[in-house]
Motif scaffolding. Structure first.
Motif, short mmCIF file in Angstrom:
data_model
loop_
_atom_site.label_atom_id
_atom_site.label_comp_id
_atom_site.label_asym_id
_atom_site.label_seq_id
_atom_site.Cartn_x
_atom_site.Cartn_y
_atom_site.Cartn_z
N LYS A 30 -18.66 -88.97 39.23
CA LYS A 30 -19.44 -89.42 40.45
C LYS A 30 -18.57 -90.41 41.34
N ILE A 31 -17.39 -90.47 41.01
CA ILE A 31 -16.48 -91.38 41.76
C ILE A 31 -16.17 -90.50 43.24
N ASP A 32 -16.21 -91.22 44.26
CA ASP A 32 -15.47 -90.44 45.34
C ASP A 32 -14.15 -91.07 45.53
N ASP A 34 -11.50 -89.49 46.86
CA ASP A 34 -11.20 -89.31 48.16
C ASP A 34 -10.74 -90.55 48.90
N ASN A 35 -12.21 -91.35 48.74
CA ASN A 35 -12.29 -92.74 49.56
C ASN A 35 -11.85 -94.00 48.62
N LYS A 48 -5.59 -93.52 42.25
CA LYS A 48 -6.72 -92.66 41.66
C LYS A 48 -6.44 -91.71 40.83
N PRO A 77 -15.49 -96.47 45.50
CA PRO A 77 -17.07 -96.27 46.14
C PRO A 77 -17.89 -95.48 45.21
N PHE A 78 -18.97 -96.37 44.86
CA PHE A 78 -20.10 -95.64 44.19
C PHE A 78 -21.35 -96.66 44.60
N ASN A 120 -23.05 -98.98 44.39
CA ASN A 120 -22.60 -97.99 45.15
C ASN A 120 -21.10 -98.15 45.40
N HIS A 121 -20.33 -99.33 45.35
CA HIS A 121 -19.19 -99.76 45.78
C HIS A 121 -18.86 -100.74 44.57
N THR A 148 -28.86 -90.56 42.12
CA THR A 148 -28.67 -90.27 43.40
C THR A 148 -29.03 -91.45 44.39
#
Length: 181
Positions: A30-32, A34-35, A48, A77-78, A120-121, A148
């Motif tokens: 679930k980790i973004d 790319d960001n 990363k 980011p989450f 979320n982060h 979500t």
């Protein structure tokens, strides 16, 4: 519960190496990535690589090492302080942990659920290490329940504190009075 693994791990944290452990670390997917950013990494993008599946936690080929000193700061980011810098670390953290050396990637640090219930982060700051000039991290696993994010758009509403009769035209009312006998 107190225990030791021969490398200075004494504490009241639970961990085991059952195969189900990997499933519990479900937040990896679930980790973004790319960001995701890591500040003070010696090689761009290396931060990363430490967020990897449970079964790859012992892979020593992928790691991040600090650059000019032992500090590392991850913006994942989450909590709701996106893109923190080292200038921001003077702010009171949501929670602090006393870390122990962990050669097997199985130590767990329990978070205060109330403080991390709708993240979320997430920012993780490693201000120092166990005495080396630089910090090297091979694996960070995050676990929890993922839901979500639902972002509700702006709803336009009109509220009346005192209704204006002229605004409410009701034609079905018959103004004729009736006598009751």
């Amino acid at each position: 519960m107190s225990h030791s693994h021969g490398h200075g791990c004494d504490g009241d944290h639970d961990h085991d190496e059952t195969p189900e452990m990997g499933v519990q670390y479900s937040l990896y997917s679930k980790i973004d990535v790319d960001n995701l950013e890591c500040l003070n990494e010696s090689e761009d993008g290396a931060g990363k690589t430490v967020f990897k599946p449970w079964e790859e936690r012992l892979n020593l080929e992928k790691y991040v090492e600090s650059d000019v000193d032992e500090e590392l700061l991850f913006n994942i980011p989450f909590k709701n302080r996106p893109h923190m810098t080292f200038d921001d670390v003077a702010l009171a953290p949501e929670q602090e942990f006393e870390l122990h050396a962990d050669d097997t990637g199985t130590l767990e640090y329990s978070t205060a659920v109330v403080k991390f219930s709708s993240v979320n982060h997430l920012t993780i700051h490693f201000p120092n290490n166990f005495g080396s000039e630089k910090t090297r991290i091979y694996y960070i696993g995050l676990r929890g329940e993922f839901s979500t994010a639902y972002r509700h758009g702006v709803t336009i509403c009109s509220y009346e504190t005192r209704p204006n009769v002229a605004d409410h035209k009701i034609e079905s009312i018959n103004p004729v009075t009736h006598e009751i006998q």
